[in-house]
Every structure is written in structure tokens, then in C-alpha cells.
Design an enzyme around this catalytic site. Sequence first.
Site, short mmCIF file in Angstrom:
data_model
loop_
_atom_site.label_atom_id
_atom_site.label_comp_id
_atom_site.label_asym_id
_atom_site.label_seq_id
_atom_site.Cartn_x
_atom_site.Cartn_y
_atom_site.Cartn_z
N PRO A 9 0.78 -1.22 0.00
CA PRO A 9 0.00 0.00 0.00
C PRO A 9 0.82 1.28 0.00
O PRO A 9 1.82 1.39 0.73
CB PRO A 9 -0.81 -0.10 1.31
N ASN A 10 0.36 2.21 -0.82
CA ASN A 10 0.88 3.58 -0.91
C ASN A 10 2.24 3.69 -1.61
O ASN A 10 2.71 4.81 -1.86
CB ASN A 10 0.95 4.25 0.48
N ARG A 17 5.20 10.91 -2.35
CA ARG A 17 5.13 10.76 -0.89
C ARG A 17 6.32 11.46 -0.27
O ARG A 17 7.33 11.62 -0.94
CB ARG A 17 5.27 9.28 -0.53
N TYR A 22 11.16 8.90 1.84
CA TYR A 22 11.12 7.80 0.86
C TYR A 22 11.96 8.05 -0.40
O TYR A 22 12.05 7.18 -1.25
CB TYR A 22 9.66 7.52 0.47
N ASN A 73 8.29 -5.30 -0.18
CA ASN A 73 8.11 -4.17 0.72
C ASN A 73 6.61 -4.10 1.00
O ASN A 73 5.85 -3.62 0.18
CB ASN A 73 8.60 -2.87 0.09
N ALA A 76 2.75 -0.50 5.07
CA ALA A 76 2.24 -0.57 6.45
C ALA A 76 1.77 -1.97 6.82
O ALA A 76 1.67 -2.31 8.01
CB ALA A 76 1.13 0.44 6.65
N GLU A 97 12.63 -8.96 3.03
CA GLU A 97 11.76 -7.80 3.29
C GLU A 97 12.60 -6.53 3.11
O GLU A 97 13.71 -6.44 3.64
CB GLU A 97 11.23 -7.88 4.72
N HIS A 99 12.60 -2.19 3.22
CA HIS A 99 11.98 -0.90 3.51
C HIS A 99 12.90 0.21 3.05
O HIS A 99 14.11 0.16 3.30
CB HIS A 99 11.73 -0.73 5.01
N LEU A 100 12.31 1.19 2.40
CA LEU A 100 13.10 2.35 1.97
C LEU A 100 13.62 3.11 3.18
O LEU A 100 14.79 3.50 3.24
CB LEU A 100 12.21 3.27 1.12
N ARG A 106 11.83 5.45 13.27
CA ARG A 106 10.58 6.18 13.07
C ARG A 106 9.60 5.89 14.21
O ARG A 106 10.02 5.47 15.29
CB ARG A 106 10.02 5.81 11.70
C1 DQA Z 1 7.84 1.40 4.39
C2 DQA Z 1 7.79 1.61 5.92
C3 DQA Z 1 6.37 1.39 6.45
O1 DQA Z 1 6.33 1.63 7.84
C4 DQA Z 1 5.41 2.35 5.78
O2 DQA Z 1 4.08 2.12 6.22
C5 DQA Z 1 5.50 2.33 4.29
C6 DQA Z 1 6.82 2.24 3.67
C7 DQA Z 1 9.23 1.74 3.80
O3 DQA Z 1 9.50 1.33 2.68
O4 DQA Z 1 10.00 2.46 4.44
O5 DQA Z 1 4.50 2.45 3.58
O6 DQA Z 1 7.59 0.03 4.13
#
Ligand code: DQA
Length: 146
Positions: A9-10, A17, A22, A73, A76, A97, A99-100, A106
Site C-alpha cells: 500500500p501507498n 510521498r 522515501y 516491501n 504498512a 523484506e 523498507h526504503l 521512526r
Molecule cells: C515502508 C515503511 C512502512 O512503515 C510504511 O508504512 C511504508 C513504507 C518503507 O518502505 O519504508 O508504507 O515500508
Amino acid sequence: MKLMLINGPNLNLLGKRDKSIYGEMTLAQIESRVLEKAKDYPADVIFFQSNHEGSIIDFIQEQTDKCNGIIINPGALTHYGLSIRDALVDANLPTIEVHLSNIYARDEWRHKSIIAPICNGQISGLGWNGYILALEYLVDLLRDVN
Ligand code: DQA
């Protein structure tokens, strides 16, 4: 060798964003960097992004028998997506896994990943390079797979 690269998502909004968290690159730009790198190995990478947990699960189920590894990735869903976790366990493929951002630097609710314990490893905070490093790792791990 064929790998799935999944974004949750997102992450379709990368480039728009919060860029201080990011980065500047869009998802399409990141995917093309990954493709460029994958060509060298060579490895096939299929990309998927969805804002819907069920669609991600459908994709994992559809592709499991055709793929050798997963880079994900989960956005959330990392923090609460138990059905994604189950789908990854069922796929039983080497999984990284990514994460950017550095989720440990955070909000506290981001510190816990329910996905990481069932993965080979987690890369967090190295920006889009995290996807490249995950690719390198899986290519090396799966060296003997065609
Ligand atoms: C994320 C970190 C997550 O906490 C967040 O909800 C994201 C992006 C990252 O790539 O840093 O949507 O996965």
C-alpha cells in the site's frame, strides 16, 4: 531464475510521498533500475504493486510455482498484515523484506515487523538500493537455479 518484487500500500505514490523519508524516485524508476541490474545476472523479475492485501496474496499464490524467490516491501502491512505473512509462509520461497526508510528510527508502531521473522532477512533504511541489495542476495543464494 525468476523473482517476484512486490510493493504494498501507498508505494505507488513514491516520488510524491514524503521525499525526505522515501526519496525522489518513483516506483517505475526503481523498477527499471532493478530490471537493469537483473539483466546482468541474468534473472527475471516480475513486479507487482497493490494497495489491497488480498490482491497481494492472490499474486503470491499465482506466482509461487513459477518463481524462485520474493522481494517484498509490504508498506504498512509490515506491521499488521498477518494474511500476507501466512501467504509468504505457504509460498515457502526465499524472501527478503525491504523498507526504503529505517523503520527503527521512526514511530514506535513501525519498529515491529510481523513479516521479518519468516524472511531470510530484512533491509531497512537504505532507500531504493535496498531492492538492489535484496536482488543481489537472492541471485547469489539461488546461483544454481536456472
Ligand atoms: C515502508 C515503511 C512502512 O512503515 C510504511 O508504512 C511504508 C513504507 C518503507 O518502505 O519504508 O508504507 O515500508
